[in-house]
Design an enzyme around this catalytic site. Structure first.
Site, PDB file in Angstrom:
ATOM      1  N   THR A  47       0.523  -1.558   0.291  1.00  0.00           N
ATOM      2  CA  THR A  47       0.076   0.026  -0.089  1.00  0.00           C
ATOM      3  C   THR A  47       0.785   1.145  -0.197  1.00  0.00           C
ATOM      4  OG1 THR A  47      -2.375  -1.073   1.360  1.00  0.00           O
ATOM      5  CG2 THR A  47      -1.731   1.040   1.299  1.00  0.00           C
ATOM      6  N   LYS A  70      -2.268   9.462 -13.227  1.00  0.00           N
ATOM      7  CA  LYS A  70      -1.619   9.090 -12.462  1.00  0.00           C
ATOM      8  C   LYS A  70      -0.871  10.681 -11.606  1.00  0.00           C
ATOM      9  CE  LYS A  70       3.768   7.630 -10.784  1.00  0.00           C
ATOM     10  NZ  LYS A  70       3.068   6.653  -9.624  1.00  0.00           N
ATOM     11  N   HIS A 118       3.853   7.613 -17.060  1.00  0.00           N
ATOM     12  CA  HIS A 118       2.808   6.883 -17.250  1.00  0.00           C
ATOM     13  C   HIS A 118       1.310   7.680 -17.286  1.00  0.00           C
ATOM     14  CE1 HIS A 118       5.620   6.282 -13.429  1.00  0.00           C
ATOM     15  NE2 HIS A 118       4.840   5.059 -13.071  1.00  0.00           N
TER      16      HIS A 118
END
Length: 252
Positions: A86, A147, A143
């Site tokens: 996480t 993002k 990306h």
């Protein structure tokens, strides 16, 4: 056989890990934890980590930052190693992770891809050879357009690996538009591209006189991170307390 609790089992990464482990003869998910339980899983799913009463060897966590504190407490109580995937942890949570690692094995990396972590090792070696020979270092990461952070955590991990190999003598430059001057030799230029549905692409250039050496990693799907998490879980089974990362998994 490594018995795994999948924390965040019904999220995108949790489901992907579930499918990967189905084909892995050395690992099995024995229980899942997720607030969303209306899914047909082949293992029991609990809505809270405290409700889980299934014995396991390790936990893989792909949940959210709000759930991490109680997960860490649970793992300490049960003496369970945890692969902590996480992201977005607060400074206080990161400090807690460090304290917890004094009691149990915790594996945490900026990127769970085995390829990326192998590349980090290679970049250190390349920097030690090429930087003293006058090669400039530039890093470009790409990306998808959703993002939020830039540069990526992986890009910074690459820059940090290079900088560490050079005794932390480099400075990072993110934007050259505001200053008109020649490039400093000890710079690491870092550029970010956000476009389309690019999963992740990282390229490091070592540019010398009449020669350019490129290191590049491209992730075509998030499965590379899921596969890395599974390998990390298998590695972490039975390990002593301490902080580990994917570099330990691929040690050679």
């Amino acid at each position: 056989m490594v018995k795994i609790i999948m924390h965040g089992c019904n999220g995108k990464m949790g489901r992907m890990i579930t499918e990967i482990i189905k084909e892995d003869e050395y690992a099995a998910i024995v229980a899942g934890v997720d607030t969303y339980t209306e899914t047909a899983n082949e293992y029991p799913v609990f809505d809270h980590i405290r409700s889980c009463d299934i014995e396991a060897d390790v936990v893989i966590d792909f949940s959210n930052a709000k759930a991490v504190d109680e997960l860490l407490d649970f793992c300490v109580e049960k003496n369970l190693p945890v692969v902590l995937c996480t992201t977005g942890l607060s400074e206080e949570q990161s400090e807690k992770v460090q304290k917890v690692s004094e009691k149990i094995a915790v594996l945490k990396s900026a990127n769970m891809s085995m390829g990326i972590n192998l590349l980090l090792k290679l970049l250190k070696e390349a920097a030690q050879v090429l930087s003293p020979a006058g090669y400039d270092i530039e890093l470009v990461e790409k990306h998808h357009n959703q993002k939020l952070d830039a540069p990526s955590g992986t890009a910074l991990a690459m820059a940090d690996a290079i900088n560490e190999a050079l005794d932390n003598t480099c400075t990072y430059v993110y934007d050259r538009s505001q200053v008109r001057k020649k490039r400093e030799k000890k710079e690491i230029g870092i550029s970010a591209v956000r476009a389309g549905t690019i999963v992740g692409e990282h390229e490091v250039l070592f540019a010398g006189t009449d020669e350019v050496i490129e290191f590049k990693h491209t992730a075509y799907s998030r499965s590379v991170f899921a596969k890395g998490a599974v390998e990390a879980a298998k590695y972490l089974k039975g390990k002593n307390s301490g902080m580990y990362d994917m570099g330990d998994v691929i040690e050679f």
